[in-house]
Scaffold this active site. Structure first.
Site, PDB file in Angstrom:
ATOM      1  N   SER A 102      -8.621  40.515 -51.658  1.00  0.00           N
ATOM      2  CA  SER A 102      -9.299  41.501 -52.509  1.00  0.00           C
ATOM      3  C   SER A 102     -10.784  41.212 -52.647  1.00  0.00           C
ATOM      4  CB  SER A 102      -8.667  41.502 -53.901  1.00  0.00           C
ATOM      5  OG  SER A 102      -7.289  41.736 -53.812  1.00  0.00           O
TER       6      SER A 102
HETATM    7  N1  SAH Z   1      -3.760  39.212 -54.042  1.00  0.00           N
HETATM    8  C1  SAH Z   1      -4.109  39.062 -52.635  1.00  0.00           C
HETATM    9  C2  SAH Z   1      -4.455  40.352 -51.944  1.00  0.00           C
HETATM   10  C3  SAH Z   1      -3.320  41.271 -51.914  1.00  0.00           C
HETATM   11  S1  SAH Z   1      -3.158  42.303 -50.495  1.00  0.00           S
HETATM   12  C4  SAH Z   1      -5.240  38.069 -52.448  1.00  0.00           C
HETATM   13  O1  SAH Z   1      -5.773  37.582 -53.450  1.00  0.00           O
HETATM   14  O2  SAH Z   1      -5.527  37.746 -51.298  1.00  0.00           O
HETATM   15  C5  SAH Z   1      -1.553  42.931 -50.954  1.00  0.00           C
HETATM   16  C6  SAH Z   1      -0.430  42.061 -50.544  1.00  0.00           C
HETATM   17  O3  SAH Z   1       0.743  42.606 -51.101  1.00  0.00           O
HETATM   18  C7  SAH Z   1      -0.216  42.022 -49.031  1.00  0.00           C
HETATM   19  O4  SAH Z   1      -0.262  40.710 -48.579  1.00  0.00           O
HETATM   20  C8  SAH Z   1       1.164  42.643 -48.863  1.00  0.00           C
HETATM   21  O5  SAH Z   1       1.906  42.051 -47.809  1.00  0.00           O
HETATM   22  C9  SAH Z   1       1.798  42.359 -50.209  1.00  0.00           C
HETATM   23  N2  SAH Z   1       2.937  43.209 -50.571  1.00  0.00           N
HETATM   24  C10 SAH Z   1       3.080  44.552 -50.404  1.00  0.00           C
HETATM   25  N3  SAH Z   1       4.278  44.954 -50.879  1.00  0.00           N
HETATM   26  C11 SAH Z   1       4.915  43.830 -51.355  1.00  0.00           C
HETATM   27  C12 SAH Z   1       6.184  43.582 -51.958  1.00  0.00           C
HETATM   28  N4  SAH Z   1       7.070  44.556 -52.177  1.00  0.00           N
HETATM   29  N5  SAH Z   1       6.495  42.312 -52.319  1.00  0.00           N
HETATM   30  C13 SAH Z   1       5.611  41.302 -52.103  1.00  0.00           C
HETATM   31  N6  SAH Z   1       4.410  41.468 -51.529  1.00  0.00           N
HETATM   32  C14 SAH Z   1       4.049  42.725 -51.166  1.00  0.00           C
END
Ligand code: SAH
Length: 219
Positions: A63
């Site tokens: 992010s």
């Molecule tokens: N918080 C992260 C950025 C998030 S990007 C950071 O600090 O780097 C969003 C993430 O959510 C992605 O890696 C994606 O794979 C994950 N994601 C999406 N749907 C999900 C689910 N149902 N359960 C767990 N992770 C999920």
């Protein structure tokens, strides 16, 4: 980077956080204390102090730091909080939460990412974070209720399963919306009578998907 350039990059980084509305001193301190480059790969490490999202493995993104700041600020953390994050990604947001909360559980559906996040968090000494490979749309019933829940992927609505795992008085922060180009960042406070929502502005996140990803790597 020369030490002078590094100092300037740091100042620009903090100014960008403030300009984008991150005002809480403890949150600013937490972000400044977490080395974002530890959560990036290869050439992107050199861009850690830019206030922009950057690519990580599995086609996902780390992010934008000011969005990490706004979401963290909206959570109203205190050192007694047990926090659930859905969407560990690189582990960066979890590392910031870990500075301000007692315990952080973070779920990631891509196994290679959860392994990398675990390694990066260990490398910076964030020992109050547990990274779980799984489907975060089910939450983590065995550790519920949570004082705070943060979802860092966009859903059409705040999932009821997660709200059920939030303590009364607790806070959830989540990007919601049907579009995959812009969503609304929502803060929900759980009361005895239900949820009270406020809108915090527009953001852009990858979608919250159901199920664990079909990655070849294991661990
Ligand atoms: N918080 C992260 C950025 C998030 S990007 C950071 O600090 O780097 C969003 C993430 O959510 C992605 O890696 C994606 O794979 C994950 N994601 C999406 N749907 C999900 C689910 N149902 N359960 C767990 N992770 C999920």
């Amino acid at each position: 980077m020369t030490p002078e350039e590094e100092r300037e990059a740091r100042m620009a980084f903090v100014m960008s956080l403030r300009r984008n509305g991150v005002r809480d001193r403890a949150v600013l301190d937490a972000i400044e204390a977490v080395p974002r480059e530890a959560f990036l790969d290869g050439i992107f490490k050199a861009r850690a102090l830019e206030d922009i999202p950057l690519p990580i493995s599995c086609g996902q993104t780390i992010s934008q730091p000011s969005v990490v700041g706004l979401m963290t600020q909206a959570l109203d953390l205190n050192p007694r909080c047990k926090v659930l994050e859905v969407g560990a990604g690189s582990g960066y947001q979890a590392a910031v939460l870990a500075k301000l909360a007692r315990r952080v559980y973070t779920i990631e559906r891509h196994r290679p990412l959860s392994r990398q996040a675990r390694a990066a968090l260990a490398a910076i000494g964030a020992d109050n974070v547990t990274v779980i490979t799984g489907d975060g749309t089910s939450g983590l019933p065995e550790q519920s209720p949570f004082d705070r829940i943060i979802v860092t992927a966009a859903a059409e609505d705040p999932p009821q399963v997660l709200i059920d795992q939030l303590r009364v008085g607790g806070v959830i922060v989540i990007p919601v919306g049907q579009s995959d180009t812009v969503q609304h960042l929502i803060k929900g406070v759980k009361t005895e009578d239900g949820m009270e929502y406020t809108e915090l502005g527009d953001v852009r996140f990858v979608p919250l998907l159901e199920g664990v990803a079909d990655d070849l790597a294991d661990g």
